[in-house]
Design a protein around this motif. Structure first.
Motif, PDB file in Angstrom:
ATOM      1  N   ILE A  14       0.835  -1.200   0.000  1.00  0.00           N
ATOM      2  CA  ILE A  14       0.000   0.000   0.000  1.00  0.00           C
ATOM      3  C   ILE A  14       0.877   1.261   0.000  1.00  0.00           C
ATOM      4  O   ILE A  14       0.608   2.220  -0.722  1.00  0.00           O
ATOM      5  N   LEU A  15       1.942   1.246   0.787  1.00  0.00           N
ATOM      6  CA  LEU A  15       2.819   2.415   0.829  1.00  0.00           C
ATOM      7  C   LEU A  15       3.595   2.569  -0.487  1.00  0.00           C
ATOM      8  O   LEU A  15       3.872   3.693  -0.914  1.00  0.00           O
ATOM      9  N   GLN A  16       3.937   1.459  -1.118  1.00  0.00           N
ATOM     10  CA  GLN A  16       4.628   1.543  -2.410  1.00  0.00           C
ATOM     11  C   GLN A  16       3.713   2.172  -3.441  1.00  0.00           C
ATOM     12  O   GLN A  16       4.162   2.882  -4.336  1.00  0.00           O
ATOM     13  N   PHE A  17       2.427   1.932  -3.294  1.00  0.00           N
ATOM     14  CA  PHE A  17       1.468   2.493  -4.247  1.00  0.00           C
ATOM     15  C   PHE A  17       1.036   3.899  -3.834  1.00  0.00           C
ATOM     16  O   PHE A  17       0.882   4.782  -4.678  1.00  0.00           O
ATOM     17  N   GLY A  18       0.826   4.103  -2.548  1.00  0.00           N
ATOM     18  CA  GLY A  18       0.161   5.329  -2.095  1.00  0.00           C
ATOM     19  C   GLY A  18       1.066   6.397  -1.512  1.00  0.00           C
ATOM     20  O   GLY A  18       0.590   7.465  -1.147  1.00  0.00           O
ATOM     21  N   GLY A  19       2.349   6.131  -1.414  1.00  0.00           N
ATOM     22  CA  GLY A  19       3.254   7.132  -0.851  1.00  0.00           C
ATOM     23  C   GLY A  19       3.105   7.273   0.641  1.00  0.00           C
ATOM     24  O   GLY A  19       3.181   6.296   1.363  1.00  0.00           O
ATOM     25  N   GLU A  20       2.845   8.500   1.086  1.00  0.00           N
ATOM     26  CA  GLU A  20       2.793   8.767   2.522  1.00  0.00           C
ATOM     27  C   GLU A  20       1.357   8.700   3.025  1.00  0.00           C
ATOM     28  O   GLU A  20       0.487   9.389   2.516  1.00  0.00           O
ATOM     29  N   LEU A  21       1.124   7.876   4.040  1.00  0.00           N
ATOM     30  CA  LEU A  21      -0.231   7.703   4.549  1.00  0.00           C
ATOM     31  C   LEU A  21      -0.202   7.694   6.074  1.00  0.00           C
ATOM     32  O   LEU A  21       0.782   7.279   6.690  1.00  0.00           O
ATOM     33  N   CYS A  22      -1.303   8.142   6.683  1.00  0.00           N
ATOM     34  CA  CYS A  22      -1.358   8.108   8.140  1.00  0.00           C
ATOM     35  C   CYS A  22      -2.091   6.840   8.599  1.00  0.00           C
ATOM     36  O   CYS A  22      -2.630   6.083   7.797  1.00  0.00           O
ATOM     37  N   VAL A  23      -2.072   6.620   9.886  1.00  0.00           N
ATOM     38  CA  VAL A  23      -2.591   5.371  10.439  1.00  0.00           C
ATOM     39  C   VAL A  23      -4.059   5.161  10.073  1.00  0.00           C
ATOM     40  O   VAL A  23      -4.462   4.062   9.699  1.00  0.00           O
ATOM     41  N   CYS A  24      -4.832   6.242  10.125  1.00  0.00           N
ATOM     42  CA  CYS A  24      -6.259   6.050   9.850  1.00  0.00           C
ATOM     43  C   CYS A  24      -6.514   5.764   8.374  1.00  0.00           C
ATOM     44  O   CYS A  24      -7.459   5.057   8.037  1.00  0.00           O
ATOM     45  N   ASP A  25      -5.646   6.295   7.486  1.00  0.00           N
ATOM     46  CA  ASP A  25      -5.734   5.890   6.077  1.00  0.00           C
ATOM     47  C   ASP A  25      -5.562   4.381   5.958  1.00  0.00           C
ATOM     48  O   ASP A  25      -6.333   3.691   5.279  1.00  0.00           O
ATOM     49  N   LEU A  26      -4.517   3.902   6.626  1.00  0.00           N
ATOM     50  CA  LEU A  26      -4.215   2.465   6.543  1.00  0.00           C
ATOM     51  C   LEU A  26      -5.317   1.624   7.172  1.00  0.00           C
ATOM     52  O   LEU A  26      -5.662   0.553   6.666  1.00  0.00           O
ATOM     53  N   MET A  27      -5.898   2.130   8.286  1.00  0.00           N
ATOM     54  CA  MET A  27      -7.022   1.432   8.900  1.00  0.00           C
ATOM     55  C   MET A  27      -8.156   1.240   7.896  1.00  0.00           C
ATOM     56  O   MET A  27      -8.755   0.168   7.810  1.00  0.00           O
ATOM     57  N   ALA A  28      -8.414   2.306   7.123  1.00  0.00           N
ATOM     58  CA  ALA A  28      -9.521   2.261   6.160  1.00  0.00           C
ATOM     59  C   ALA A  28      -9.242   1.239   5.064  1.00  0.00           C
ATOM     60  O   ALA A  28     -10.133   0.462   4.689  1.00  0.00           O
ATOM     61  N   VAL A  29      -8.018   1.223   4.566  1.00  0.00           N
ATOM     62  CA  VAL A  29      -7.697   0.325   3.455  1.00  0.00           C
ATOM     63  C   VAL A  29      -7.600  -1.117   3.938  1.00  0.00           C
ATOM     64  O   VAL A  29      -8.107  -2.041   3.314  1.00  0.00           O
ATOM     65  N   ASP A  79       8.619   7.079   9.863  1.00  0.00           N
ATOM     66  CA  ASP A  79       7.424   7.786  10.335  1.00  0.00           C
ATOM     67  C   ASP A  79       7.755   9.258  10.540  1.00  0.00           C
ATOM     68  O   ASP A  79       8.896   9.631  10.752  1.00  0.00           O
ATOM     69  N   GLN A  80       6.716  10.057  10.460  1.00  0.00           N
ATOM     70  CA  GLN A  80       6.875  11.490  10.661  1.00  0.00           C
ATOM     71  C   GLN A  80       5.583  12.045  11.242  1.00  0.00           C
ATOM     72  O   GLN A  80       4.502  11.818  10.691  1.00  0.00           O
ATOM     73  N   ARG A  81       5.727  12.741  12.340  1.00  0.00           N
ATOM     74  CA  ARG A  81       4.539  13.313  12.973  1.00  0.00           C
ATOM     75  C   ARG A  81       4.195  14.647  12.310  1.00  0.00           C
ATOM     76  O   ARG A  81       5.072  15.470  12.069  1.00  0.00           O
ATOM     77  N   LYS A  82       2.907  14.815  12.006  1.00  0.00           N
ATOM     78  CA  LYS A  82       2.403  16.106  11.518  1.00  0.00           C
ATOM     79  C   LYS A  82       1.192  16.432  12.365  1.00  0.00           C
ATOM     80  O   LYS A  82       0.088  15.989  12.068  1.00  0.00           O
ATOM     81  N   GLY A  83       1.431  17.181  13.446  1.00  0.00           N
ATOM     82  CA  GLY A  83       0.329  17.443  14.370  1.00  0.00           C
ATOM     83  C   GLY A  83      -0.060  16.170  15.063  1.00  0.00           C
ATOM     84  O   GLY A  83       0.786  15.432  15.553  1.00  0.00           O
ATOM     85  N   VAL A  84      -1.338  15.892  15.086  1.00  0.00           N
ATOM     86  CA  VAL A  84      -1.799  14.661  15.718  1.00  0.00           C
ATOM     87  C   VAL A  84      -1.563  13.426  14.867  1.00  0.00           C
ATOM     88  O   VAL A  84      -1.610  12.312  15.359  1.00  0.00           O
ATOM     89  N   TRP A  85      -1.323  13.643  13.601  1.00  0.00           N
ATOM     90  CA  TRP A  85      -1.240  12.492  12.699  1.00  0.00           C
ATOM     91  C   TRP A  85       0.184  11.996  12.525  1.00  0.00           C
ATOM     92  O   TRP A  85       1.123  12.779  12.392  1.00  0.00           O
ATOM     93  N   THR A 102      -9.548  16.470   7.295  1.00  0.00           N
ATOM     94  CA  THR A 102      -9.738  15.287   8.129  1.00  0.00           C
ATOM     95  C   THR A 102      -8.502  14.431   7.986  1.00  0.00           C
ATOM     96  O   THR A 102      -7.763  14.564   7.025  1.00  0.00           O
ATOM     97  N   CYS A 103      -8.365  13.564   8.917  1.00  0.00           N
ATOM     98  CA  CYS A 103      -7.155  12.716   8.897  1.00  0.00           C
ATOM     99  C   CYS A 103      -6.981  12.073   7.563  1.00  0.00           C
ATOM    100  O   CYS A 103      -7.873  11.452   7.065  1.00  0.00           O
TER     101      CYS A 103
END
Lengths: 115, 115
Positions: A22-37, A60-66, A114-115
């Motif tokens: 998923i990351l190879q296809f989608g680049g940078e994603l947050c945890v809730c993105d991954l939860m959805a997929v 990993d990289q924090r951006k605010g809460v995400w 949104t996240c």
DNA sequence: TCACTGTATCCGCATAAGCAAATATTGCAA
DNA sequence: TTGCAATATTTGCTTATGCGGATACAGTGA
């Protein structure tokens, strides 16, 4: 020695292989993105990401809460080779295709902010 | 999907990584050769070899009572890449060097006709 | 056929790993 | 500071895996 086996062990779980695809296809994603997929609960996704992080297979990289996760850019030969192998295995995987499709659909409907 | 994770799982054990390093260095070896180098009981060695065989990472060939194991010659891209990665990891592994040394000493003393 | 040797598989046990709910932590905004 | 949302970690449970002794199987030679 332990590093190598840990590296392979971190790839011996279907969910973690899916995350890398998923990351190879989608680049940078947050945890809730991954939860959805992945369609898995938060604690499960987070734990698998920690596994991959410890093995040096994601950054990993924090951006605010995400927390955003992506494949590392600068890696040694071994990890680069391994990520190439994982990509190869995704080419004719039905699961990888399904996840890519679900990610595209998810990102299309996702509202900005949104996240 | 299951094939891929099984492949990585079969490499997530230190003994099995050692077996591949030893075969990369020593060519074709029988179970008792590997027992001597690994210093592990027969049932343990045999079980690990079965794991590797099922994953397609070693080939076996019976010669009389002896079963000889070696790395497969004709493999698909994925297995070839993975074996290359394993070889890479062996380059600066103290364990790999020790096993190579023990294999050389063992083969030197081994009498012809014995296993 | 029988005995012997090398190898594979089975068995019971101990340890490791996965799961998901619950709890803790982190950062933002009021 | 208080409250809230996103994420990480802990907890208790279940399942998977490794181990090595015991046993079964296969091939050889008498």
């Amino acid at each position: 020695m332990k590093t190598i086996t840990q590296l392979f062990k971190s790839l011996s779980d279907p969910t973690r292989i899916r995350i890398i695809w998923i990351l190879q296809f989608g680049g940078e994603l947050c945890v809730c993105d991954l939860m959805a997929v992945l369609e898995l609960p938060q604690s499960t996704v987070s734990r698998h990401l920690a596994y991959l992080r410890n093995a040096g297979l994601v950054d990993d990289q924090r951006k605010g809460v995400w927390m955003y996760y992506r494949l590392p850019e600068h890696v040694n030969d071994i990890i680069a080779e391994i990520l190439a192998v994982v990509r190869l295995t995704g080419k004719d995987s039905e699961q990888a295709a399904m996840d890519q499709h679900r990610l595209k659909a998810y990102l299309r409907e996702k509202r900005a902010g949104t996240c």
